[in-house]
Design an enzyme around this catalytic site. Structure first.
Site, mmCIF file in Angstrom:
data_model
loop_
_atom_site.group_PDB
_atom_site.id
_atom_site.type_symbol
_atom_site.label_atom_id
_atom_site.label_comp_id
_atom_site.label_asym_id
_atom_site.label_seq_id
_atom_site.Cartn_x
_atom_site.Cartn_y
_atom_site.Cartn_z
ATOM 1 N N ALA A 38 41.504 10.884 50.275
ATOM 2 C CA ALA A 38 41.445 9.810 51.255
ATOM 3 C C ALA A 38 40.039 9.599 51.817
ATOM 4 O O ALA A 38 39.503 8.494 51.781
ATOM 5 C CB ALA A 38 42.431 10.100 52.380
ATOM 6 N N ASP A 59 35.928 14.929 41.120
ATOM 7 C CA ASP A 59 37.300 15.208 41.555
ATOM 8 C C ASP A 59 38.086 15.855 40.426
ATOM 9 O O ASP A 59 37.892 15.524 39.262
ATOM 10 C CB ASP A 59 38.005 13.921 42.009
ATOM 11 C CG ASP A 59 39.288 14.234 42.771
ATOM 12 O OD1 ASP A 59 39.254 14.230 44.017
ATOM 13 O OD2 ASP A 59 40.320 14.512 42.123
ATOM 14 N N ARG A 70 47.061 6.162 51.802
ATOM 15 C CA ARG A 70 45.773 6.336 52.495
ATOM 16 C C ARG A 70 44.552 6.348 51.577
ATOM 17 O O ARG A 70 43.430 6.293 52.049
ATOM 18 C CB ARG A 70 45.790 7.647 53.296
ATOM 19 C CG ARG A 70 45.878 8.863 52.379
ATOM 20 C CD ARG A 70 46.315 10.123 53.082
ATOM 21 N NE ARG A 70 46.420 11.227 52.130
ATOM 22 C CZ ARG A 70 47.446 11.407 51.301
ATOM 23 N NH1 ARG A 70 48.458 10.570 51.306
ATOM 24 N NH2 ARG A 70 47.465 12.410 50.465
ATOM 25 N N ASP A 129 39.594 18.875 50.221
ATOM 26 C CA ASP A 129 40.778 19.125 51.038
ATOM 27 C C ASP A 129 40.954 20.617 51.325
ATOM 28 O O ASP A 129 42.019 21.038 51.719
ATOM 29 C CB ASP A 129 42.028 18.575 50.332
ATOM 30 C CG ASP A 129 42.226 19.210 48.963
ATOM 31 O OD1 ASP A 129 41.394 20.046 48.562
ATOM 32 O OD2 ASP A 129 43.221 18.874 48.298
ATOM 33 N N PHE A 131 38.909 24.629 52.465
ATOM 34 C CA PHE A 131 37.721 25.275 53.020
ATOM 35 C C PHE A 131 36.979 26.128 52.008
ATOM 36 O O PHE A 131 35.778 26.371 52.168
ATOM 37 C CB PHE A 131 38.076 26.048 54.295
ATOM 38 C CG PHE A 131 38.154 25.122 55.460
ATOM 39 C CD1 PHE A 131 37.007 24.764 56.146
ATOM 40 C CD2 PHE A 131 39.357 24.534 55.826
ATOM 41 C CE1 PHE A 131 37.055 23.853 57.185
ATOM 42 C CE2 PHE A 131 39.413 23.625 56.868
ATOM 43 C CZ PHE A 131 38.264 23.285 57.552
ATOM 44 N N THR A 133 36.216 25.216 48.981
ATOM 45 C CA THR A 133 35.220 24.332 48.380
ATOM 46 C C THR A 133 34.152 23.936 49.402
ATOM 47 O O THR A 133 32.974 23.826 49.068
ATOM 48 C CB THR A 133 35.890 23.077 47.795
ATOM 49 O OG1 THR A 133 36.996 23.482 46.995
ATOM 50 C CG2 THR A 133 34.923 22.292 46.928
ATOM 51 N N CYS A 170 24.997 25.291 60.291
ATOM 52 C CA CYS A 170 25.681 25.014 59.031
ATOM 53 C C CYS A 170 27.182 25.208 59.233
ATOM 54 O O CYS A 170 27.632 25.537 60.331
ATOM 55 C CB CYS A 170 25.128 25.899 57.914
ATOM 56 S SG CYS A 170 25.703 27.600 57.950
ATOM 57 N N CYS A 173 28.032 28.642 60.505
ATOM 58 C CA CYS A 173 27.726 28.783 61.942
ATOM 59 C C CYS A 173 28.915 28.281 62.761
ATOM 60 O O CYS A 173 29.320 28.888 63.750
ATOM 61 C CB CYS A 173 26.522 27.933 62.347
ATOM 62 S SG CYS A 173 24.931 28.449 61.728
ATOM 63 N N CYS A 188 47.168 18.470 54.715
ATOM 64 C CA CYS A 188 47.864 17.188 54.628
ATOM 65 C C CYS A 188 49.202 17.337 53.903
ATOM 66 O O CYS A 188 50.093 16.525 54.052
ATOM 67 C CB CYS A 188 46.999 16.176 53.891
ATOM 68 S SG CYS A 188 45.436 15.911 54.702
#
Ligand code: ZN
Length: 342
Positions: A38, A59, A70, A129, A131, A133, A170, A173, A188
């Site tokens: 999205a 992707d 969406r 989507d 964390f 990555t 970053c 941080c 999601c």
């Protein structure tokens, strides 16, 4: 700049913040979007219309009917044909602005592919989507001194922050110092997401991108912006750098070096992705073989999808597979071995 480009971008150049010089810089700039769900689709649409010279979209997934609520670059025929999102996005974006070099790459961004996929761009935009990555992008960005813009949305809530390595905090941080209030577990696929929050976060993200790529970095707001479109609550917070930060202070790039990445990734929804190693598959030959043993084999130029009730398996040309209907890596491994070999 040619007359047709002058005409195309006239309203954007009239805006004092960009001007003709800013537009020239946009036309010469290169942005990479990681993840074309999205937020990634909305950001790609805005960047391509704005005339960013080259836009690369990475992707790993394909379009499904549940995306269309969406993910504004895709339509029903993309979902019917199970087109990879990177392919469908490239096709749509080229028809929107043929002056932009749009490149869609069907690939999974991981430690092994990060340098090849991300090197050479001026800016990375977060359309992912998960964390895992995002921390990988952050490690790459800090190590290679590349700017990137974090963006996330779930349910009716979203947030974004621009990261300039060495100048701003970053992602580590922000999220690894223990002061994060947002749960990282919600996705999601478990609690849903509204179209409006996605558009809003992508808009904030691209406004920052336009400042950077048009050479107006002094206009960056330098804040973590968040918003809930259901409650109307908005926040703008100045985040401090963490002097003990794993990534930008101690130069420990655990995600980029592959130490933090499991070989099998759970995709959040009821599915498992397998990408233990890269192997080139002959999709036509594989489809022929599969049709003799399983039902419902569907194939396009990029992937094969088939059902082995109660599971559905999607195989990409690089040997990667997404197994729907299980969260158990052992089940996924065994199905992969049975139909694709070890
Ligand atoms: Zn840091």
């Amino acid at each position: 700049m040619t007359d047709s480009l002058q005409e195309k971008y006239s309203r954007q150049m009239l805006f004092a913040g960009i001007g003709p010089e800013g537009q020239r810089r946009l036309l010469a700039s290169r942005a990479t979007i990681v993840g074309c769900g999205a937020i990634g689709a909305a950001a790609a649409n805005l960047l391509v219309r704005a005339g960013v010279g080259a836009v690369t979209i990475i992707d790993r997934d394909f379009v499904e009917p549940s995306n269309l609520q969406r993910q504004t670059l895709f339509d029903e025929s993309d979902a019917r044909n199970a087109l990879p999102k990177a392919v469908a996005a490239e096709h749509k974006l080229r028809s929107i602005n043929s002056d932009v070099a749009v490149i869609g790459i069907v690939a999974d961004l991981g430690p092994r592919t990060a340098w090849e996929l991300l090197s050479g761009c001026d800016l990375i935009l977060d359309g992912t989507d998960n964390f895992e990555t995002r921390f990988l992008i952050n490690d790459f960005a800090v190590k290679s001194d590349t700017l990137w813009i974090y963006a996330a949305a779930v349910a009716s809530y979203g947030l974004t922050m621009t990261i300039r390595p060495g100048l701003t905090p970053c992602l580590a941080c922000l999220l690894e110092s223990g002061n994060s209030s947002q749960s990282l577990e919600e996705t999601c696929d478990t609690i849903g997401v509204l179209g409006p929050i996605v558009s809003l976060i992508a808009s904030w993200q691209v406004a920052e991108a336009l400042k950077i790529l048009s050479g107006r970095s002094e206009a960056l707001h330098g804040r973590l912006l968040s918003c809930d479109v259901w409650t109307g609550h908005m926040q703008s917070v100045r985040v401090a750098r963490n002097p003990e930060c794993r990534a930008c202070a101690k130069h420990d790039y655990a995600y980029l070096e592959g130490e933090a990445q499991p070989h099998i990734t759970l995709c959040g929804r009821d599915s498992v992705q397998i990408h233990e190693r890269s192997r080139a598959l002959d999709l036509a030959a594989l489809a022929l073989r599969l049709r003799q043993v399983v039902q419902d084999v569907r194939q396009n130029d990029f992937l094969i999808r088939f059902r082995v009730a109660p599971y559905e398996m999607t195989v990409f040309a690089d040997g990667r597979a997404i197994l729907k209907g299980t969260k158990d890596p052992a089940v996924a491994r065994s199905l992969y071995a049975r139909y694709l070999g070890a």
